[in-house]
Design a protein around this motif. Structure first.
Motif, mmCIF file in Angstrom:
data_model
loop_
_atom_site.group_PDB
_atom_site.id
_atom_site.type_symbol
_atom_site.label_atom_id
_atom_site.label_comp_id
_atom_site.label_asym_id
_atom_site.label_seq_id
_atom_site.Cartn_x
_atom_site.Cartn_y
_atom_site.Cartn_z
ATOM 1 N N ASN A 79 6.841 6.987 -0.708
ATOM 2 C CA ASN A 79 7.056 5.850 0.181
ATOM 3 C C ASN A 79 7.152 4.552 -0.627
ATOM 4 O OD1 ASN A 79 7.353 4.482 2.564
ATOM 5 N ND2 ASN A 79 5.180 4.466 3.068
ATOM 6 N N GLY A 80 8.217 3.796 -0.401
ATOM 7 C CA GLY A 80 8.383 2.523 -1.108
ATOM 8 C C GLY A 80 9.197 2.632 -2.391
ATOM 9 N N VAL A 81 9.593 3.847 -2.760
ATOM 10 C CA VAL A 81 10.412 4.035 -3.962
ATOM 11 C C VAL A 81 11.802 4.487 -3.530
ATOM 12 C CG1 VAL A 81 10.709 5.323 -6.113
ATOM 13 C CG2 VAL A 81 8.430 4.623 -5.398
ATOM 14 N N GLY A 82 12.757 3.589 -3.719
ATOM 15 C CA GLY A 82 14.137 3.906 -3.365
ATOM 16 C C GLY A 82 14.890 4.466 -4.569
ATOM 17 N N PRO A 83 16.153 4.850 -4.359
ATOM 18 C CA PRO A 83 16.952 5.408 -5.450
ATOM 19 C C PRO A 83 17.087 4.479 -6.664
ATOM 20 C CG PRO A 83 18.041 5.773 -3.346
ATOM 21 C CD PRO A 83 16.872 4.895 -3.079
ATOM 22 N N ASP A 106 -1.539 7.380 -16.467
ATOM 23 C CA ASP A 106 -1.262 6.184 -17.274
ATOM 24 C C ASP A 106 -0.458 5.179 -16.451
ATOM 25 O OD1 ASP A 106 -0.805 4.319 -19.217
ATOM 26 O OD2 ASP A 106 -0.044 5.736 -20.714
ATOM 27 N N SER A 107 -1.139 4.486 -15.551
ATOM 28 C CA SER A 107 -0.455 3.541 -14.664
ATOM 29 C C SER A 107 0.084 2.335 -15.429
ATOM 30 C CB SER A 107 -1.389 3.080 -13.541
ATOM 31 O OG SER A 107 -2.532 2.478 -14.090
ATOM 32 N N ASP A 108 -0.539 1.992 -16.563
ATOM 33 C CA ASP A 108 -0.075 0.843 -17.355
ATOM 34 C C ASP A 108 1.332 1.082 -17.895
ATOM 35 O OD1 ASP A 108 -2.479 -0.449 -16.939
ATOM 36 O OD2 ASP A 108 -3.393 0.332 -18.765
ATOM 37 N N LEU A 109 1.578 2.278 -18.420
ATOM 38 C CA LEU A 109 2.900 2.615 -18.957
ATOM 39 C C LEU A 109 3.940 2.644 -17.838
ATOM 40 C CD1 LEU A 109 4.702 3.490 -21.331
ATOM 41 C CD2 LEU A 109 3.983 5.839 -20.924
ATOM 42 N N LEU A 110 3.566 3.193 -16.704
ATOM 43 C CA LEU A 110 4.470 3.275 -15.560
ATOM 44 C C LEU A 110 4.790 1.882 -15.009
ATOM 45 C CD1 LEU A 110 5.832 5.641 -14.192
ATOM 46 C CD2 LEU A 110 3.922 5.796 -12.616
ATOM 47 N N ALA A 111 3.803 1.001 -15.032
ATOM 48 C CA ALA A 111 3.977 -0.362 -14.512
ATOM 49 C C ALA A 111 4.877 -1.221 -15.400
ATOM 50 C CB ALA A 111 2.610 -1.031 -14.343
ATOM 51 N N LYS A 112 5.177 -0.749 -16.619
ATOM 52 C CA LYS A 112 6.088 -1.491 -17.510
ATOM 53 C C LYS A 112 7.545 -1.322 -17.095
ATOM 54 C CE LYS A 112 3.090 -1.463 -21.546
ATOM 55 N NZ LYS A 112 2.791 -0.812 -22.809
ATOM 56 N N THR A 113 7.799 -0.414 -16.155
ATOM 57 C CA THR A 113 9.158 -0.216 -15.631
ATOM 58 C C THR A 113 9.536 -1.431 -14.792
ATOM 59 O OG1 THR A 113 8.702 2.145 -15.463
ATOM 60 C CG2 THR A 113 10.614 1.334 -14.273
ATOM 61 N N PRO A 114 10.731 -2.000 -15.020
ATOM 62 C CA PRO A 114 11.158 -3.133 -14.182
ATOM 63 C C PRO A 114 11.175 -2.741 -12.704
ATOM 64 C CG PRO A 114 12.657 -2.814 -16.039
ATOM 65 C CD PRO A 114 11.715 -1.654 -16.037
ATOM 66 N N LYS A 118 1.666 -2.642 -10.592
ATOM 67 C CA LYS A 118 0.496 -1.788 -10.808
ATOM 68 C C LYS A 118 0.191 -0.945 -9.563
ATOM 69 C CE LYS A 118 -3.243 -1.030 -13.468
ATOM 70 N NZ LYS A 118 -3.208 -0.355 -14.738
ATOM 71 N N LYS A 119 0.327 -1.577 -8.397
ATOM 72 C CA LYS A 119 0.017 -0.903 -7.131
ATOM 73 C C LYS A 119 0.970 0.286 -6.897
ATOM 74 C CE LYS A 119 -1.233 -2.384 -2.468
ATOM 75 N NZ LYS A 119 -1.156 -3.479 -1.493
ATOM 76 N N THR A 120 2.271 0.057 -7.119
ATOM 77 C CA THR A 120 3.262 1.124 -6.943
ATOM 78 C C THR A 120 3.050 2.230 -7.974
ATOM 79 O OG1 THR A 120 4.824 -0.552 -6.188
ATOM 80 C CG2 THR A 120 5.740 1.592 -6.701
ATOM 81 N N ALA A 121 2.696 1.837 -9.206
ATOM 82 C CA ALA A 121 2.445 2.816 -10.271
ATOM 83 C C ALA A 121 1.294 3.738 -9.873
ATOM 84 C CB ALA A 121 2.133 2.108 -11.592
ATOM 85 N N LYS A 123 0.263 4.375 -6.809
ATOM 86 C CA LYS A 123 0.713 5.181 -5.667
ATOM 87 C C LYS A 123 1.557 6.364 -6.159
ATOM 88 C CE LYS A 123 2.674 3.161 -2.003
ATOM 89 N NZ LYS A 123 3.725 2.699 -1.082
ATOM 90 N N LEU A 124 2.455 6.105 -7.120
ATOM 91 C CA LEU A 124 3.294 7.164 -7.696
ATOM 92 C C LEU A 124 2.435 8.265 -8.306
ATOM 93 C CD1 LEU A 124 6.135 5.109 -9.381
ATOM 94 C CD2 LEU A 124 6.502 7.059 -7.885
ATOM 95 N N ILE A 125 1.426 7.866 -9.067
ATOM 96 C CA ILE A 125 0.552 8.839 -9.734
ATOM 97 C C ILE A 125 -0.176 9.698 -8.702
ATOM 98 C CG2 ILE A 125 -1.562 9.056 -11.109
ATOM 99 C CD1 ILE A 125 -0.446 6.634 -12.776
ATOM 100 N N VAL A 126 -0.756 9.056 -7.702
ATOM 101 C CA VAL A 126 -1.510 9.780 -6.668
ATOM 102 C C VAL A 126 -0.605 10.769 -5.926
ATOM 103 C CG1 VAL A 126 -2.699 9.502 -4.452
ATOM 104 C CG2 VAL A 126 -3.283 8.015 -6.357
ATOM 105 N N GLU A 127 0.585 10.303 -5.525
ATOM 106 C CA GLU A 127 1.465 11.153 -4.718
ATOM 107 C C GLU A 127 2.158 12.245 -5.532
ATOM 108 O OE1 GLU A 127 3.956 9.608 -1.668
ATOM 109 O OE2 GLU A 127 2.699 7.829 -1.372
ATOM 110 N N LEU A 128 2.419 11.982 -6.815
ATOM 111 C CA LEU A 128 3.196 12.941 -7.604
ATOM 112 C C LEU A 128 2.366 13.953 -8.373
ATOM 113 C CD1 LEU A 128 6.056 10.688 -9.024
ATOM 114 C CD2 LEU A 128 6.221 12.398 -7.228
ATOM 115 N N GLN A 129 1.068 13.700 -8.573
ATOM 116 C CA GLN A 129 0.267 14.612 -9.395
ATOM 117 C C GLN A 129 0.337 16.054 -8.918
ATOM 118 O OE1 GLN A 129 -3.625 12.843 -10.048
ATOM 119 N NE2 GLN A 129 -3.184 12.792 -12.218
ATOM 120 N N ASP A 130 0.149 16.289 -7.631
ATOM 121 C CA ASP A 130 0.195 17.658 -7.106
ATOM 122 C C ASP A 130 1.625 18.182 -7.012
ATOM 123 O OD1 ASP A 130 -2.527 17.810 -6.902
ATOM 124 O OD2 ASP A 130 -2.579 17.148 -4.806
#
Length: 197
Positions: A79-83, A106-114, A118-121, A123-130
């Motif tokens: 949710n919140g991540v578009g193409p 590693d949310s810090d590395l993910l948050a370096k994406t334009p 940090k919040k979206t990073a 969320k991505l980790i929580v939703e994608l881990q499983d």
């Protein structure tokens, strides 16, 4: 649905390429990881595709590997991540790096994406881990990492025990991964991990 396209590269203008297939020119948006592996103009290539349909646009995305396409599809389910954001993530991190980043939280590395805060990073980790553990990946380097992590069934229990002691997932993973002997019991793994700290 268009699953893949095989044709000649007519033009490259990152993140877009024009691919001619049987006289028809397809405009595809590609992550930079795909761009780096594309050949020269007029080379024939095969791209795995994903068609995104919105009210105002039909956009075709192209990927050099099936793994990239599968990960892209998992990213846009969050949710919140578009193409476009998913494309930016895959341009910033190659598939093995992204999987490792999510596994190590590693949310810090993910948050370096334009476009990713940090919040979206997080969320991505929580939703994608499983979900990522269930995605079938074809790349041998990715599947080998997964096999190495699960070679000792006690490893996961030791990591969970360390987390309950207050260590973060990344810390616990690092502590256990430093242990050379892979045949230890859960208690021995925990003891050694704490000694190595």
């Amino acid at each position: 649905m268009i699953g893949h396209l095989k044709g000649q590269i007519i033009s490259k203008n990152p993140p877009e390429i024009l691919l001619e297939v049987s006289g028809i020119g397809y405009e595809l948006l590609c992550p930079m990881s795909t761009f780096y592996e594309l050949g020269n103009l007029n080379d024939e290539i095969l791209l795995f595709t994903h068609l995104s349909i919105k009210e105002d646009a039909h956009t075709l995305f192209g990927f050099i590997s099936k793994d990239e396409k599968n990960i892209f599809r998992e990213l846009i389910r969050v949710n919140g991540v578009g193409p476009k954001v998913a494309l930016a993530i895959l341009s910033h991190l190659a598939v093995p790096s992204l999987i490792e980043c999510i596994a190590n939280e590693d949310s810090d590395l993910l948050a370096k994406t334009p476009g990713i805060g940090k919040k979206t990073a997080l969320k991505l980790i929580v939703e994608l881990q499983d979900r990522l553990s269930k995605v079938e990946l074809t790349s041998s380097s990715i599947s080998n990492n997964a096999i190495q992590k699960s070679s000792n069934p006690n490893t996961q229990q030791a990591i969970e025990a360390l987390q309950s002691l207050g260590f973060k997932t990344k810390e616990a993973n690092n502590m256990v991964s430093k242990i050379k002997d892979k045949d230890l019991s859960t208690e021995q793994l925990i003891r050694q991990a704490l000694q190595n700290k």
